[in-house]
Motif scaffolding. Structure first.
Motif, PDB file in Angstrom:
ATOM      1  N   GLY A 143       0.813  -1.205   0.000  1.00 40.89           N
ATOM      2  CA  GLY A 143       0.000   0.000   0.000  1.00 40.89           C
ATOM      3  C   GLY A 143       0.846   1.254   0.000  1.00 40.89           C
ATOM      4  N   ARG A 144       0.292   2.322  -0.570  1.00 44.74           N
ATOM      5  CA  ARG A 144       0.968   3.621  -0.591  1.00 44.74           C
ATOM      6  C   ARG A 144      -0.039   4.702  -0.232  1.00 44.74           C
ATOM      7  N   SER A 151       3.998  11.458   3.561  1.00 41.89           N
ATOM      8  CA  SER A 151       3.881  10.273   2.724  1.00 41.89           C
ATOM      9  C   SER A 151       5.006   9.285   2.978  1.00 41.89           C
ATOM     10  N   HIS A 152       6.243   9.812   3.121  1.00 43.36           N
ATOM     11  CA  HIS A 152       7.380   8.905   3.279  1.00 43.36           C
ATOM     12  C   HIS A 152       7.292   8.128   4.588  1.00 43.36           C
ATOM     13  N   VAL A 153       6.691   8.744   5.626  1.00 47.24           N
ATOM     14  CA  VAL A 153       6.520   8.041   6.902  1.00 47.24           C
ATOM     15  C   VAL A 153       5.442   6.965   6.773  1.00 47.24           C
ATOM     16  N   LEU A 154       4.304   7.338   6.190  1.00 49.58           N
ATOM     17  CA  LEU A 154       3.206   6.385   6.038  1.00 49.58           C
ATOM     18  C   LEU A 154       3.599   5.223   5.134  1.00 49.58           C
ATOM     19  N   HIS A 244      15.600   7.727  -5.303  1.00 52.47           N
ATOM     20  CA  HIS A 244      16.469   8.892  -5.198  1.00 52.47           C
ATOM     21  C   HIS A 244      15.744  10.154  -4.729  1.00 52.47           C
ATOM     22  N   VAL A 245      14.500  10.044  -4.249  1.00 57.86           N
ATOM     23  CA  VAL A 245      13.814  11.211  -3.697  1.00 57.86           C
ATOM     24  C   VAL A 245      13.511  10.960  -2.226  1.00 57.86           C
ATOM     25  N   VAL A 246      13.410  12.039  -1.451  1.00 60.09           N
ATOM     26  CA  VAL A 246      13.142  11.922  -0.019  1.00 60.09           C
ATOM     27  C   VAL A 246      11.733  11.400   0.210  1.00 60.09           C
TER      28      VAL A 246
END
Length: 267
Positions: A143-144, A151-154, A244-246
């Protein structure tokens, strides 16, 4: 040696036969329960191939009901049913030749038989999920969240299965893995992690349809298409960009075509 699962299959979608309280979109890839908490049984349009996963994402929840999504397999052709059962459990299962698993907020893992050797799962960040002799691309299985500040944490919580499997955006799939004796095991996959064989002795020689019961607090699900075999160039580009993105908001600043930006952020 592990084998790639189900290459060359048509796009997955829901069957025209479904419960009375279900509404499908025009493509038959989204199922929404429009009233009550039951009568929302859905099936795959086609029988699954060995190792083919029927994968759905939880799109909407409806608080106030007790229970969650139910998934499984049936050897009954949906068109042969005199009436679609109100519930997958116990109604459909009691008809025979059907195996359904109720997804809960926890305790979805099935422990292997004590006499079996531990199953090789591979790390959650591996590019492929290993189930018995099958290899399934993991890219779409997890899931995303919607793109946003966190977003990066979830996304990491989905990837490590730290969120409840019943949460919005969770992806849940069902498949069967053939065994040497001519039977098959049913496996449930939650956010890229195999929960183990939730049913054994399925008739591998018979057509097996996926079962998705949009039950109780689960209000709407959509089908996620899974790529088999070699990944597409679009998928490979997405994997490189995401590496390559945060987090996904940074994709907006890249010099990329808008459709590719959308693809990278939302899937």
């Amino acid at each position: 040696m592990a084998e790639p699962a189900a290459p060359g299959r048509p796009p997955a979608r829901f069957h025209r036969v479904h419960g009375a309280n279900v509404r499908l979109d025009a493509a038959r890839t989204r199922a929404t329960r429009v009233e009550s908490f039951a009568n929302a049984l859905c099936f795959s349009q086609e029988p699954l191939a060995p190792g083919e996963i029927f994968l759905v994402e939880i799109e909407e929840k409806e608080p106030g009901w007790c229970g969650h999504l139910r998934v499984g397999l049936t050897a009954r052709d949906p068109q042969s049913l005199p009436a679609v059962p109100e519930y997958s459990l116990p109604d459909l299962v009691s008809l025979g030749d059907s195996w359904v698993f109720a997804i809960t907020r926890s305790h979805n893992r099935v422990l292997p038989d004590s006499e079996e050797a531990p199953r090789e799962r591979g790390p959650l960040w591996a590019p492929e999920l290993l189930i018995e002799r099958l290899r399934i691309p993991r890219d779409k299985l997890v899931g995303r969240s919607r793109p946003g500040r966190y977003s990066h944490v979830l996304d990491e919580l989905y990837r490590t299965n730290a969120l409840p499997p019943t949460a919005r955006r969770s992806r849940i799939g069902v498949l069967y893995a053939p065994r040497p004796d001519g039977t098959a095991d049913m496996h449930i996959v939650i956010n890229g992690e195999d929960m183990g064989p939730s049913a054994r002795g399925l008739p591998a020689a018979r057509p097996l349809y996926a079962v998705v019961d949009v039950f109780a607090s689960t209000k709407s699900v959509r089908v996620i298409q899974v790529e088999y075999g070699l990944p597409s160039l679009q998928t490979l580009c997405r994997l490189v960009i995401q590496k390559h993105v945060v987090h996904r908001l940074a994709i907006d600043g890249l010099d990329l075509p808008p459709p590719l930006k959308h693809f990278c952020k939302h899937e």
